[in-house]
Design a protein around this motif. Structure first.
Motif, short mmCIF file in Angstrom:
data_model
loop_
_atom_site.label_atom_id
_atom_site.label_comp_id
_atom_site.label_asym_id
_atom_site.label_seq_id
_atom_site.Cartn_x
_atom_site.Cartn_y
_atom_site.Cartn_z
N CYS A 9 0.83 -1.21 0.00
CA CYS A 9 0.00 0.00 0.00
C CYS A 9 0.87 1.26 0.00
O CYS A 9 0.57 2.21 -0.71
CB CYS A 9 -0.93 0.01 1.21
SG CYS A 9 -2.26 -1.19 1.09
N ARG A 10 1.92 1.25 0.80
CA ARG A 10 2.83 2.41 0.81
C ARG A 10 3.45 2.63 -0.56
O ARG A 10 3.59 3.75 -1.01
CB ARG A 10 3.93 2.21 1.85
CG ARG A 10 3.53 2.67 3.20
CD ARG A 10 4.72 2.81 4.14
NE ARG A 10 4.24 2.54 5.47
CZ ARG A 10 4.47 1.45 6.17
NH1 ARG A 10 5.26 0.52 5.68
NH2 ARG A 10 3.96 1.28 7.35
N GLY A 11 3.83 1.54 -1.22
CA GLY A 11 4.41 1.65 -2.55
C GLY A 11 3.44 2.27 -3.54
O GLY A 11 3.81 3.13 -4.35
N VAL A 12 2.18 1.87 -3.47
CA VAL A 12 1.16 2.42 -4.37
C VAL A 12 0.95 3.90 -4.07
O VAL A 12 0.86 4.72 -4.99
CB VAL A 12 -0.17 1.65 -4.23
CG1 VAL A 12 -1.30 2.35 -4.95
CG2 VAL A 12 -0.01 0.23 -4.74
N VAL A 13 0.90 4.27 -2.79
CA VAL A 13 0.71 5.67 -2.41
C VAL A 13 1.87 6.52 -2.91
O VAL A 13 1.67 7.60 -3.46
CB VAL A 13 0.53 5.80 -0.88
CG1 VAL A 13 0.62 7.25 -0.44
CG2 VAL A 13 -0.78 5.19 -0.45
N VAL A 14 3.09 6.04 -2.74
CA VAL A 14 4.26 6.80 -3.19
C VAL A 14 4.23 6.97 -4.70
O VAL A 14 4.51 8.06 -5.22
CB VAL A 14 5.57 6.11 -2.72
CG1 VAL A 14 6.78 6.71 -3.41
CG2 VAL A 14 5.70 6.21 -1.22
N LYS A 15 3.88 5.94 -5.43
CA LYS A 15 3.83 6.04 -6.90
C LYS A 15 2.73 7.01 -7.34
O LYS A 15 2.95 7.82 -8.24
CB LYS A 15 3.60 4.66 -7.51
CG LYS A 15 4.81 3.77 -7.41
CD LYS A 15 4.53 2.38 -7.93
CE LYS A 15 5.76 1.50 -7.67
NZ LYS A 15 5.50 0.10 -7.96
N CYS A 16 1.57 6.95 -6.72
CA CYS A 16 0.49 7.88 -7.07
C CYS A 16 0.88 9.32 -6.75
O CYS A 16 0.61 10.23 -7.52
CB CYS A 16 -0.79 7.51 -6.32
SG CYS A 16 -1.56 6.00 -6.93
N ALA A 17 1.52 9.52 -5.61
CA ALA A 17 1.95 10.87 -5.23
C ALA A 17 3.00 11.40 -6.21
O ALA A 17 2.97 12.57 -6.58
CB ALA A 17 2.51 10.86 -3.81
N THR A 18 3.90 10.54 -6.63
CA THR A 18 4.93 10.96 -7.59
C THR A 18 4.30 11.39 -8.91
O THR A 18 4.67 12.43 -9.47
CB THR A 18 5.93 9.81 -7.83
OG1 THR A 18 6.49 9.43 -6.57
CG2 THR A 18 7.03 10.23 -8.77
#
Length: 78
Positions: A9-18
């Motif tokens: 989930c953290r990985g998905v959030v970081v990618k979406c934020a980027t």
């Protein structure tokens, strides 16, 4: 297993934020007071909610927390 899900989930959030940061323009200076006020109110709301859950039974506090905010902020008379 929970750690794996949280990491994903953290990985998905970081990618979406980027992606969002790259394509969404920076807010205008006149918007910052509203953004900061909103952020402060959100943090305070979460802190009060956590405190309410610590002080009372979840079954009692949850309906109060869910029903109080809409009632306080709605302008329609009841």
């Amino acid at each position: 297993m929970q750690g794996v899900i949280e990491g994903a989930c953290r990985g998905v959030v970081v990618k979406c934020a980027t992606v969002t940061v790259r394509f969404v323009p920076f807010p205008h200076a006149s918007a910052w007071p509203f953004i900061l006020t909103s952020a402060v109110l959100e943090v305070l709301s979460q802190l009060f909610l956590l405190r309410a859950y610590q002080l009372g039974d979840f079954g009692q506090m949850y309906p109060l927390a869910r029903g109080t905010a809409p009632r306080c902020w709605s302008r329609s008379p009841r």
